[in-house]
Motif scaffolding. Structure first.
Motif, mmCIF file in Angstrom:
data_model
loop_
_atom_site.group_PDB
_atom_site.id
_atom_site.type_symbol
_atom_site.label_atom_id
_atom_site.label_comp_id
_atom_site.label_asym_id
_atom_site.label_seq_id
_atom_site.Cartn_x
_atom_site.Cartn_y
_atom_site.Cartn_z
ATOM 1 N N SER A 42 16.804 18.581 0.298
ATOM 2 C CA SER A 42 15.870 19.028 1.322
ATOM 3 C C SER A 42 15.900 18.109 2.535
ATOM 4 O O SER A 42 15.926 18.572 3.681
ATOM 5 C CB SER A 42 14.457 19.097 0.739
ATOM 6 N N ALA A 43 15.900 16.796 2.305
ATOM 7 C CA ALA A 43 15.925 15.848 3.417
ATOM 8 C C ALA A 43 17.197 16.001 4.230
ATOM 9 O O ALA A 43 17.175 15.957 5.464
ATOM 10 C CB ALA A 43 15.781 14.422 2.893
ATOM 11 N N ALA A 44 18.324 16.198 3.544
ATOM 12 C CA ALA A 44 19.601 16.356 4.248
ATOM 13 C C ALA A 44 19.551 17.564 5.178
ATOM 14 O O ALA A 44 20.128 17.550 6.271
ATOM 15 C CB ALA A 44 20.743 16.482 3.251
ATOM 16 N N SER A 45 18.875 18.607 4.752
ATOM 17 C CA SER A 45 18.823 19.840 5.554
ATOM 18 C C SER A 45 17.952 19.697 6.802
ATOM 19 O O SER A 45 18.011 20.549 7.688
ATOM 20 C CB SER A 45 18.303 21.000 4.694
ATOM 21 N N THR A 46 17.141 18.636 6.884
ATOM 22 C CA THR A 46 16.284 18.453 8.056
ATOM 23 C C THR A 46 17.033 17.842 9.230
ATOM 24 O O THR A 46 16.507 17.803 10.344
ATOM 25 C CB THR A 46 15.080 17.543 7.731
ATOM 26 N N GLY A 47 18.227 17.320 8.985
ATOM 27 C CA GLY A 47 18.997 16.707 10.064
ATOM 28 C C GLY A 47 18.772 15.220 10.229
ATOM 29 O O GLY A 47 19.266 14.627 11.192
ATOM 30 N N VAL A 48 18.045 14.586 9.291
ATOM 31 C CA VAL A 48 17.844 13.139 9.396
ATOM 32 C C VAL A 48 19.177 12.419 9.241
ATOM 33 O O VAL A 48 20.156 12.973 8.750
ATOM 34 C CB VAL A 48 16.840 12.629 8.343
#
Length: 363
Positions: A42-48
């Motif tokens: 999920s975090a990867a999909s946010t663009g961080v």
């Protein structure tokens, strides 16, 4: 000698690059490897830019003891012992390989905060690309030295530290051979009240140190993080959760995926607004100078007639004489007939203008 930028997994981080945004998973996995893996997805999909975990166990970070100094008073975790809290929040060491592998699959950088020397040994075996020194460990000189000796970039939070302690920690990194360091201003309140943020400290740290400065943000939203970028921050660390209402240990001051995606967008946009200090006309202003003020004939004038404030005015656009000459124009006689709406020209005057050098400063 520290570099004025650092590089983590081929990503350069510094004042001239887009902000480096880190999603801190902490203990929000609720003791579930499946949830921890889902958080990475999920975090990867946010663009961080990166995801951070913490490498400790209750036994490596504290003692199993019930004395008053081991009890937490006030705040989110009031009434709990340190051992009990860390036993709930820690990320089991046997998960680490799976977490690093999942991050590689998602093409996202993963690194960790080690809390003792054995944690550094484990992380080195997994190819951890950088190390974060947590605020509560900024006075653990041996830990800082060991992390610096790996020659990996170090990110260090300054919460709870005095300025002298910050300098001691920075000097420890340098004396241990570290050349890549970033400092994060941090208030170690959980959550941090917005009035405690003191973000001018970010700007102050930027004047004291010639390497990246950032913010470790424990407030409940993203206001402090975006503001810190405007004050010179290059790195933002914020706690991440899948659901603020799931009872995870740090959920109260963590952002959910949609909010994290917005945080990444906002910090990038704020950084773009900073640009560089300069006074040249920008591309978006092209043509705009022609629509500034200048002197125009506001009533038809016959040859020999005097110029007055009724027949010459400062208006838009800017094809006439500069407005600085209005007082020299008033009272002169027209050298010819002039139609309404004509831009004033020195050729319309019977006496030459007196030009003086433009002032470039005010004292």
């Amino acid at each position: 000698m520290f570099s004025n930028s650092i590089k983590i997994a081929n990503r350069v981080i510094g004042s001239n690059t887009e902000p480096y945004v880190i999603a801190e998973l902490s203990g929000n996995h609720k003791g579930s490897l499946e949830q921890a893996l889902a958080m990475i997805d999920s975090a990867a999909s946010t663009g961080v830019d990166a995801i951070k975990i913490q490498t400790y166990s209750a036994d490596t970070i504290t003692l199993k003891h019930n004395a008053p100094e081991f009890q937490i008073e006030g705040g989110l975790w009031a009434g709990r012992t340190l051992y009990d809290l860390y036993q709930e929040a820690y990320t089991p060491w046997e998960w680490h390989q799976a977490l690093f592998e999942r991050a590689r699959e998602r093409n996202i950088t993963l690194f960790s905060s080690p809390f003792d020397l054995t944690a550094i040994e484990l992380l080195e075996s997994l190819g951890c690309p950088a190390y974060k020194i947590a605020s509560f460990e900024i006075n653990d000189i041996g830990l800082i030295a060991a992390a610096a000796k790996t020659n990996k970039p170090i990110i260090m939070s300054t919460g709870l530290a005095t300025l002298d302690e910050i300098y001691e920690a920075v000097n420890t990194v340098a004396e241990s051979g570290g050349t890549q360091l970033a400092l994060l201003h941090c208030i170690s309140g959980y959550p941090t009240p917005i009035e405690d943020c003191n973000l001018r400290t970010v700007a102050d740290l930027c004047t004291r140190f010639d390497f990246p400065i950032g913010l470790s943000d424990h407030t409940i939203d993203s206001t402090a993080s975006t503001t810190a970028i405007a004050l010179g921050a290059s790195v933002i660390e914020k706690h991440f959760t899948l659901d603020k209402n799931d009872g995870s240990v740090d959920a109260a001051f963590s952002l959910e995926p949609d909010a994290f995606k917005q945080l990444k967008l906002e910090t990038t946009r704020v950084h773009k607004t900073l640009g560089t200090a300069g006074y040249e006309v920008k591309p978006s202003e092209k043509g705009g100078r022609n629509f500034r003020r200048s002197l125009y004939v506001s009533r038809a004038i016959r040859k020999g007639e005097c110029f007055t404030k009724e027949n010459v005015r400062s208006v838009r656009p800017a094809l006439g004489l500069h407005t600085r000459y209005l007082e020299q124009v008033i009272g002169q006689q027209a050298s010819q007939d002039i139609a309404f709406g004509e831009p004033m020209s020195e050729g319309f005057l019977t006496k030459p203008l007196i030009t003086t050098p433009k002032k470039t400063s005010v004292k």
